[in-house]
Motif scaffolding. Structure first.
Motif, PDB file in Angstrom:
ATOM      1  N   GLU A   7       7.925   9.390  32.661  1.00 48.30           N
ATOM      2  CA  GLU A   7       8.717  10.449  32.012  1.00 48.30           C
ATOM      3  C   GLU A   7       8.397  10.522  30.520  1.00 48.30           C
ATOM      4  O   GLU A   7       8.230  11.613  29.955  1.00 48.30           O
ATOM      5  CB  GLU A   7      10.210  10.201  32.225  1.00 48.30           C
ATOM      6  CG  GLU A   7      11.086  11.304  31.664  1.00 48.30           C
ATOM      7  CD  GLU A   7      12.558  11.137  31.997  1.00 48.30           C
ATOM      8  OE1 GLU A   7      13.389  11.838  31.361  1.00 48.30           O
ATOM      9  OE2 GLU A   7      12.899  10.323  32.873  1.00 48.30           O
ATOM     10  N   ILE A   8       8.299   9.362  29.871  1.00 42.12           N
ATOM     11  CA  ILE A   8       7.959   9.353  28.441  1.00 42.12           C
ATOM     12  C   ILE A   8       6.552   9.900  28.219  1.00 42.12           C
ATOM     13  O   ILE A   8       6.319  10.713  27.317  1.00 42.12           O
ATOM     14  CB  ILE A   8       8.079   7.925  27.865  1.00 42.12           C
ATOM     15  CG1 ILE A   8       9.517   7.423  27.961  1.00 42.12           C
ATOM     16  CG2 ILE A   8       7.620   7.897  26.398  1.00 42.12           C
ATOM     17  CD1 ILE A   8       9.690   5.967  27.600  1.00 42.12           C
ATOM     18  N   LEU A   9       5.616   9.470  29.037  1.00 43.78           N
ATOM     19  CA  LEU A   9       4.233   9.923  28.881  1.00 43.78           C
ATOM     20  C   LEU A   9       4.117  11.428  29.114  1.00 43.78           C
ATOM     21  O   LEU A   9       3.342  12.115  28.447  1.00 43.78           O
ATOM     22  CB  LEU A   9       3.324   9.168  29.844  1.00 43.78           C
ATOM     23  CG  LEU A   9       3.126   7.680  29.526  1.00 43.78           C
ATOM     24  CD1 LEU A   9       2.403   6.980  30.667  1.00 43.78           C
ATOM     25  CD2 LEU A   9       2.359   7.500  28.216  1.00 43.78           C
TER      26      LEU A   9
ATOM     27  N   VAL B 251      12.369   7.531  19.558  1.00 43.42           N
ATOM     28  CA  VAL B 251      12.842   6.365  20.307  1.00 43.42           C
ATOM     29  C   VAL B 251      13.365   6.782  21.671  1.00 43.42           C
ATOM     30  O   VAL B 251      14.123   7.753  21.797  1.00 43.42           O
ATOM     31  CB  VAL B 251      13.951   5.623  19.532  1.00 43.42           C
ATOM     32  CG1 VAL B 251      14.542   4.495  20.375  1.00 43.42           C
ATOM     33  CG2 VAL B 251      13.403   5.074  18.212  1.00 43.42           C
ATOM     34  N   TYR B 252      12.983   6.028  22.684  1.00 45.49           N
ATOM     35  CA  TYR B 252      13.569   6.142  24.020  1.00 45.49           C
ATOM     36  C   TYR B 252      14.145   4.780  24.373  1.00 45.49           C
ATOM     37  O   TYR B 252      13.449   3.759  24.303  1.00 45.49           O
ATOM     38  CB  TYR B 252      12.516   6.530  25.062  1.00 45.49           C
ATOM     39  CG  TYR B 252      12.055   7.959  24.961  1.00 45.49           C
ATOM     40  CD1 TYR B 252      12.656   8.964  25.721  1.00 45.49           C
ATOM     41  CD2 TYR B 252      11.010   8.308  24.113  1.00 45.49           C
ATOM     42  CE1 TYR B 252      12.238  10.282  25.621  1.00 45.49           C
ATOM     43  CE2 TYR B 252      10.579   9.627  24.007  1.00 45.49           C
ATOM     44  CZ  TYR B 252      11.199  10.604  24.763  1.00 45.49           C
ATOM     45  OH  TYR B 252      10.782  11.914  24.666  1.00 45.49           O
ATOM     46  N   GLY B 253      15.411   4.780  24.735  1.00 49.35           N
ATOM     47  CA  GLY B 253      16.043   3.557  25.207  1.00 49.35           C
ATOM     48  C   GLY B 253      16.191   3.607  26.713  1.00 49.35           C
ATOM     49  O   GLY B 253      15.945   4.636  27.345  1.00 49.35           O
ATOM     50  N   THR B 254      16.592   2.488  27.304  1.00 46.99           N
ATOM     51  CA  THR B 254      16.827   2.472  28.743  1.00 46.99           C
ATOM     52  C   THR B 254      18.147   1.784  29.052  1.00 46.99           C
ATOM     53  O   THR B 254      18.662   0.987  28.269  1.00 46.99           O
ATOM     54  CB  THR B 254      15.704   1.739  29.504  1.00 46.99           C
ATOM     55  OG1 THR B 254      15.847   0.318  29.318  1.00 46.99           O
ATOM     56  CG2 THR B 254      14.328   2.192  29.054  1.00 46.99           C
ATOM     57  N   SER B 255      18.666   2.123  30.210  1.00 46.22           N
ATOM     58  CA  SER B 255      19.891   1.513  30.717  1.00 46.22           C
ATOM     59  C   SER B 255      19.831   1.579  32.235  1.00 46.22           C
ATOM     60  O   SER B 255      19.228   2.493  32.802  1.00 46.22           O
ATOM     61  CB  SER B 255      21.127   2.268  30.205  1.00 46.22           C
ATOM     62  OG  SER B 255      22.296   1.836  30.889  1.00 46.22           O
TER      63      SER B 255
END
Length: 268
Positions: free
Chosen positions: A64-66, A29-33
């Motif tokens: 960044e996720i990729l 999981v990647y969240g964002t803020s």
């Protein structure tokens, strides 16, 4: 291989609960803020800097996720803001901000991930809307409109992307115990306003509903089930029985009868 999941607005409320639930189920999981640097003690899952009203920050977070994972399997479009007030007295710049965050923002994130999902020939986008999207609520009309726009756009996206292995669905929560009320824009209750008494009473009622709302883990559990559903439905509703039933009533009652129900509910 664990699915890679991007949750916008992942630092609190429904986004945080969903991310925590999915991490426990073994997902990446990647969240964002908007300001992850202010959340240095947050260690449930990585938080990336992303402002849905800033396309450059969306692109940077997706890239960044990729770069790290090589794929994004699920997007949970959760970031959003509340807005209340008589429409006549709500500053237009605040109306534009609400649409920019609740409607334009999710669309921009979708546009950023969709080319990669199309290349993968797989992907799932879950747009978090609201039960308020199904009706024009007094003193919450702009919020209802932003979420209704996202609901309808999701229906179109499902058909446009059906040949690419990408699936879209909506999840419409009712009232849940989150911090949305604290971050909500409230048009001020003006002493000389013709809306002073009805808006003031309605505002108190809305805040009580959020404070006494259900546990957002209920939404997290539904999102987990959707991720594991082969062919998700177009619309999901989650919340108290009467909140969900209000949508059924709108379908079957004459318009004016339903309007009277809302007026009686809000004591207007």
């Amino acid at each position: 291989m664990s699915k890679v999941i991007l949750i916008t607005g992942g630092s609190s409320g429904i986004g945080k609960s969903t991310g925590e639930f999915l991490v426990k189920k073994g997902y990446k999981v990647y969240g964002t803020s908007r300001n992850p640097e202010k959340l240095i003690e947050f260690d449930i899952f990585p938080l990336l800097k992303l402002d849905v009203s800033n396309p450059a920050s969306i692109t940077a977070a997706v890239e960044e996720i990729l770069k790290k994972e090589g794929r994004i399997d699920v997007l949970v479009n959760n970031a959003g803001v509340g807005i209340t007030g008589p429409i006549e007295e709500t500053p237009h710049e605040e109306i534009l901000k609400a649409f920019n965050t609740n409607f334009n923002g999710p669309l921009n994130v979708i546009k950023a991930v969709l080319p990669h999902m199309r290349t993968q020939n797989s992907g799932l986008v879950i747009n978090i809307t609201s039960i308020a999207a199904y009706m024009g609520l007094p003193y919450r009309g702009i919020y209802s409109a932003t979420k209704a726009a996202l609901e309808v756009t999701t229906e179109a996206l499902r058909m446009e992307t059906k040949d690419f292995g990408v699936k879209f669905t909506n999840v419409a929560p009712g009232d849940f115990a989150t911090n949305i009320a604290s971050g909500r824009y409230h048009a001020p209750v003006l002493n000389d306003s013709p809306y002073k008494l009805p808006y003031g009473k309605t505002l108190e009622m809305m805040n009580e509903h959020v404070d006494g709302g259900d546990d957002p883990q209920m939404v997290a559990g539904l999102i987990y089930r959707i991720i594991n559903t082969k062919n998700p439905k177009i619309h999901y509703k989650v919340g108290a029985f009467m909140q969900k039933f209000s949508i059924v009533l709108k379908r079957i009652l004459p318009d004016k009868a339903y309007e009277r129900l809302l007026l009686n509910h809000y004591k207007l």
